[in-house]
Design an enzyme around this catalytic site. Structure first.
Site, PDB file in Angstrom:
ATOM      1  CG  ASP A  21      -3.140   3.700  -2.506  1.00 25.50           C
ATOM      2  OD1 ASP A  21      -4.165   2.997  -2.474  1.00 25.50           O
ATOM      3  OD2 ASP A  21      -2.713   4.319  -1.520  1.00 25.50           O
ATOM      4  CD  GLU A  22      -5.712  -1.035  -0.855  1.00 28.06           C
ATOM      5  OE1 GLU A  22      -5.802  -1.841   0.066  1.00 28.06           O
ATOM      6  OE2 GLU A  22      -6.700  -0.537  -1.426  1.00 28.06           O
ATOM      7  CG  ASP A  27      -1.888   1.085   1.299  1.00 27.06           C
ATOM      8  OD1 ASP A  27      -2.068   1.754   0.272  1.00 27.06           O
ATOM      9  OD2 ASP A  27      -2.479   1.301   2.379  1.00 27.06           O
ATOM     10  NE  ARG A  51      -1.676  10.482   7.168  1.00 25.58           N
ATOM     11  CZ  ARG A  51      -1.973   9.322   6.615  1.00 25.58           C
ATOM     12  NH1 ARG A  51      -2.064   8.234   7.367  1.00 25.58           N
ATOM     13  NH2 ARG A  51      -2.181   9.217   5.324  1.00 25.58           N
ATOM     14  CE1 TYR A  79      -5.068   9.401  -5.350  1.00 24.20           C
ATOM     15  CE2 TYR A  79      -6.561  11.253  -5.044  1.00 24.20           C
ATOM     16  CZ  TYR A  79      -6.318   9.973  -5.502  1.00 24.20           C
ATOM     17  OH  TYR A  79      -7.335   9.279  -6.127  1.00 24.20           O
TER      18      TYR A  79
HETATM   19  P1  TTP Z   1      -5.599   5.533   1.102  1.00 20.35           P
HETATM   20  O1  TTP Z   1      -4.692   4.421   0.760  1.00 20.35           O
HETATM   21  O2  TTP Z   1      -6.833   5.230   1.882  1.00 20.35           O
HETATM   22  O3  TTP Z   1      -4.831   6.608   1.957  1.00 20.35           O
HETATM   23  P2  TTP Z   1      -3.437   7.302   1.711  1.00 20.35           P
HETATM   24  O4  TTP Z   1      -2.636   6.573   0.708  1.00 20.35           O
HETATM   25  O5  TTP Z   1      -3.652   8.755   1.431  1.00 20.35           O
HETATM   26  O6  TTP Z   1      -2.773   7.210   3.115  1.00 20.35           O
HETATM   27  P3  TTP Z   1      -2.213   5.929   3.872  1.00 20.35           P
HETATM   28  O7  TTP Z   1      -0.735   6.123   3.948  1.00 20.35           O
HETATM   29  O8  TTP Z   1      -2.848   6.005   5.226  1.00 20.35           O
HETATM   30  O9  TTP Z   1      -2.606   4.709   3.115  1.00 20.35           O
HETATM   31  O10 TTP Z   1      -6.053   6.270  -0.212  1.00 20.35           O
HETATM   32  C1  TTP Z   1      -5.231   6.340  -1.362  1.00 20.35           C
HETATM   33  C2  TTP Z   1      -5.524   7.619  -2.091  1.00 20.35           C
HETATM   34  O11 TTP Z   1      -6.868   7.637  -2.505  1.00 20.35           O
HETATM   35  C3  TTP Z   1      -5.363   8.822  -1.237  1.00 20.35           C
HETATM   36  O12 TTP Z   1      -4.018   9.312  -1.245  1.00 20.35           O
HETATM   37  C4  TTP Z   1      -6.333   9.785  -1.818  1.00 20.35           C
HETATM   38  C5  TTP Z   1      -7.411   8.936  -2.424  1.00 20.35           C
HETATM   39  N1  TTP Z   1      -8.629   8.943  -1.603  1.00 20.35           N
HETATM   40  C6  TTP Z   1      -9.659   9.794  -1.958  1.00 20.35           C
HETATM   41  O13 TTP Z   1      -9.577  10.521  -2.939  1.00 20.35           O
HETATM   42  N2  TTP Z   1     -10.774   9.828  -1.178  1.00 20.35           N
HETATM   43  C7  TTP Z   1     -10.918   9.039  -0.091  1.00 20.35           C
HETATM   44  O14 TTP Z   1     -11.947   9.099   0.600  1.00 20.35           O
HETATM   45  C8  TTP Z   1      -9.847   8.144   0.251  1.00 20.35           C
HETATM   46  C9  TTP Z   1      -9.973   7.249   1.442  1.00 20.35           C
HETATM   47  C10 TTP Z   1      -8.734   8.125  -0.523  1.00 20.35           C
END
Ligand code: TTP
Length: 726
Positions: A120-121, A18, A60, A23
């Site tokens: 992103d996963e 992940d 954060r 973004y």
């Molecule tokens: P996530 O993987 O949920 O979060 P993240 O990568 O920003 O942070 P983390 O390190 O905790 O994993 O989401 C991936 C991307 O998807 C995130 O950067 C922005 C987008 N996104 C949205 O646009 N809206 C949303 O509600 C969520 C949860 C994510």
């Protein structure tokens, strides 16, 4: 409802990777001056500085959260850098994030089967790579272990007195007395470390990972230590992990099912589920879900990592909250046009880059009636077969909207004249394209039928012409990565195989014509450039390369289908159609020019050559369903086809210069189909999708001009139109 899948017998090594604050990392790579600064990405609108959608780890630390608006974030962290999501067509443009995700996927996919689970996963099945490492360079043989690997978290491993954690991790990784599962896991730790370092080197992105024996545990682990860290779940630590895990944190238990477990069975942690027998869980939640719950309580999950690097669907959406709700048909049409433009662009690039076509177009909307804003009545989602080309997608989407609006208002007892009733408000619109299959696999559904259960088939042909209610998709999701695509299904065919031979290239070409070309639009550059050549060459990628006779293709039949299934096929007439395919009815002759019964199988675009001498003019409407969509824009009004070409086509000719492609020549010289010799009763016994497919061969011009059976392509193009129409 979740479904239990049998766990595989051997130990698997699965990783979930992940990207961290994804973004934000993409924006920081674009603007390196933001690195190390508290940063968040905001989807801008005027209200309180817009909503935060990604928050960097530095921000954060100041207490900034994704649920905040930009203004609130500035209150808790005045120095925060707020970067706006790129905008195109008046809405968020996520393409730079999508592309960045693809960069990472292409690196991760180097080590094992890779499933892109979201933007992103990624899940990886590293079992083979881990087995290979264990055989060749087992961790216990290493003098040095990478520093980064030593930072790994191993669940359940506690630092021994006097040892720092890196030394403890090294000892765990390099144990000689570990069981096979833990040794494989140790290899997984080293492989994932290497992959994460490679991702950092090539893309500048950090990511976190979970490594375990199944997807469920890997996913749970990847979020435990972030950013830029990895966590491993040895088998012996599974119980400890699940015992205290809140039930709602478990994948698929965040919604109604989790609530029901909490409220009705008093389950608060996954470990609490251990109190219930499988029978009890099955009694309450059904056979499959009951077993699934029983399994997850014990950390058992057989879900496979699917080989999928591309999204399952494309979507484009926008919400119109509060006072921005849309209230006129014109404003809805404006936004639908924007969304369709984006969708169409992505479909074209998917077709061009990946040779995939989508079959279903779906419109979702959220609405309320102005005098009844509390109403829970839903705007119905609507679907129809997808036609390529921005204008067609826009037109179809607007029609779907109108159908949905009529139904929505009808549910309030409001009868509309067109869409003139104005008491409605639209708060979200999204348009999506799904049932995406490789052009090739879309051309081989008959093969798949013979291979086993056809899980997808040529879907659009099964849809009625009118609109249908669509199963809800994620309304704002722009891409979905969640389900199987046909390539994977093909890859799934297991084990021993029985082989049948028939002239497959031509079958593919037939269906290519019926299913693909008539739905592609000139606005997709691929169809402009290739007029069939491109797809034909794609088609050849699936042809067996080791066969002398390129016209013959061996088609595997699933052997794990029991014998009775084969005999059932036989009984149902499949054997006779196989005989038909194998027999001289599909004659591979180039000399027998029987124009009476010949049906030309070439995509007609292939007939369009530069060397026009004597020409007949064919009005565009005559070509609409066969070639018109493949023609370049400049050729749309009418197409000139040399007479001799028509004659060649009519005789299933051995033409050599039709499109300049040897591969196409090879196929086109091959054969003709005596449609009279197909026993209609055999066709009737085949599954619906195969019937449709065969009917499409028999009647390639479905609409608006139908060709009588037995007519040749020359008749079809003949100026005396009356002879041809029913
Ligand atoms: P996530 O993987 O949920 O979060 P993240 O990568 O920003 O942070 P983390 O390190 O905790 O994993 O989401 C991936 C991307 O998807 C995130 O950067 C922005 C987008 N996104 C949205 O646009 N809206 C949303 O509600 C969520 C949860 C994510």
């Amino acid at each position: 409802m979740p479904v239990a899948r049998p766990d595989s017998s051997g130990a698997r090594i699965i990783a979930h990777v992940d990207l961290d604050c994804f973004y934000v990392q993409v924006e920081q790579r674009k603007q390196p001056k933001l690195r190390g600064l508290p940063t968040a990405v905001v989807q801008y609108n005027e209200w309180k500085g817009g909503g935060l959608i990604a928050v960097g780890y530095e921000a954060r630390n100041y207490g900034v959260k994704r649920s905040m608006r930009g203004d609130e974030a500035k209150e808790v962290c005045p120095q925060i850098e707020l970067v706006q999501v790129p905008v195109a067509r008046g809405k968020a443009d996520l393409s730079s994030y999508r592309n960045a995700g693809s960069e990472v996927v292409s690196i991760l996919a180097r080590k094992g089967r890779c499933e892109r689970a979201s933007i992103d996963e990624v899940y990886l099945d590293l079992t083979d790579a881990a087995e290979a490492m264990l055989a060749q360079t087992p961790p216990e043989s290493l003098d040095e272990v990478d520093e980064e690997a030593l930072k790994s978290h191993i669940l359940g491993l506690e630092s021994k007195d006097g040892n720092d954690s890196k030394a403890t991790v090294k000892e765990w990784l390099c144990r000689c007395d570990a069981d096979h599962r833990d040794k494989l896991l140790a290899c997984g730790v080293l492989i994932v470390t290497e992959l994460r370092m490679q991702v950092l080197k090539e893309t500048e992105f950090t990511c976190s990972a979970g490594i375990a024996h199944n997807k469920m545990l890997a996913k749970l682990a990847s979020g435990m230590n972030k950013p830029a860290q990895q966590t491993t779940v040895p088998f012996s630590s599974v119980k400890g992990l699940l015992d205290s895990l809140p039930i709602k944190k478990m994948k698929q238990l965040g919604g109604k099912l989790g609530t029901s477990l909490q409220n009705e069975l008093g389950v608060t942690t996954v470990g609490d589920l251990l109190k219930f027998s499988e029978d009890k869980l099955q009694e309450r939640y059904g056979f499959n879900t009951g077993t699934w719950l029983w399994n997850i309580a014990r950390g058992i999950s057989g879900e496979e990592v699917q080989a999928r690097l591309l999204p399952k669907s494309h979507g484009s959406g926008k919400s119109f909250p509060g006072p921005r709700a849309l209230k006129t048909v014109a404003s809805v049409q404006h936004w639908l046009n924007q969304l369709c433009e984006e969708l169409s662009e992505r479909l074209c690039s998917d077709l061009e880059q990946n040779k995939r076509i989508a079959h279903t177009l779906t419109l979702h909307a959220s609405a309320f009636k102005s005098s009844d804003s509390d109403s829970r009545k839903k705007f119905p989602s609507k679907s129809c077969p997808l036609r390529y080309g921005t204008a067609k997608i826009q037109e179809d989407t607007f029609n779907l909207f109108q159908a949905g609006l009529r139904e929505f208002l009808g549910s309030f007892g409001v009868k509309t004249q067109g869409s003139h009733y104005s008491g409605w408000r639209i708060t979200a619109l999204s348009v999506s394209a799904s049932k995406i299959v490789p052009v090739l696999s879309g051309t081989c559904s008959i093969t798949k039928y013979f291979n086993g259960p056809d899980k997808f088939g040529s879907t659009s042909e099964q849809l009625p012409d009118n609109f249908i209610d669509a199963a809800p998709l994620s309304p704002s999701g722009s891409e979905s990565y969640s389900t199987l695509n046909s390539t994977e299904l093909q890859n799934e065919l297991p084990g021993e195989q029985v082989w049948i031979e028939h002239s497959m290239a031509d079958l593919g070409q037939l269906e290519m014509k019926a299913n693909t070309w008539n739905r592609l639009d000139p606005s997709c550059s691929i169809s402009k450039q290739t007029s069939g050549t491109e797809s034909s060459s794609s088609l050849d990628q699936n042809k067996p390369q080791n066969r002398d006779d390129s016209r013959m293709r061996s088609v595997p039949i699933k052997s794990n289908q029991q014998e009775h299934k084969k005999s059932a096929l036989k009984d149902k007439g499949a054997s006779s159609i196989l005989n038909f395919f194998k027999s001289g009815d599909l004659s591979c002759s180039s000399g027998n020019h029987d124009t009476e019964h010949a049906e030309t199988l070439l995509p007609l675009g292939d007939c369009l050559s530069e060397s026009n001498k004597k020409q007949v003019n064919i009005p565009k409407e005559r070509l609409d369903n066969s070639t018109g969509d493949c023609l370049s824009e400049s050729n749309q009004n009418q197409v000139n086809i040399p007479k001799e070409r028509l004659a060649e086509a009519a005789t299933t000719s051995t033409t050599t210069d039709r499109c300049g492609s040897d591969q196409i020549q090879q196929r086109s010289e091959s054969w003709k189909l005596r449609i009279e010799e197909i026993d209609p009763s055999v066709i009737d016994e085949l599954p619906k999708e195969i019937q449709d497919e065969i009917q499409a061969w028999l009647r390639p011009s479905k609409q608006p001009h139908r060709v009588k059976r037995g007519f040749t392509i020359a008749d079809y193009f003949s100026p005396s139109k009356n002879r041809l129409e029913q």
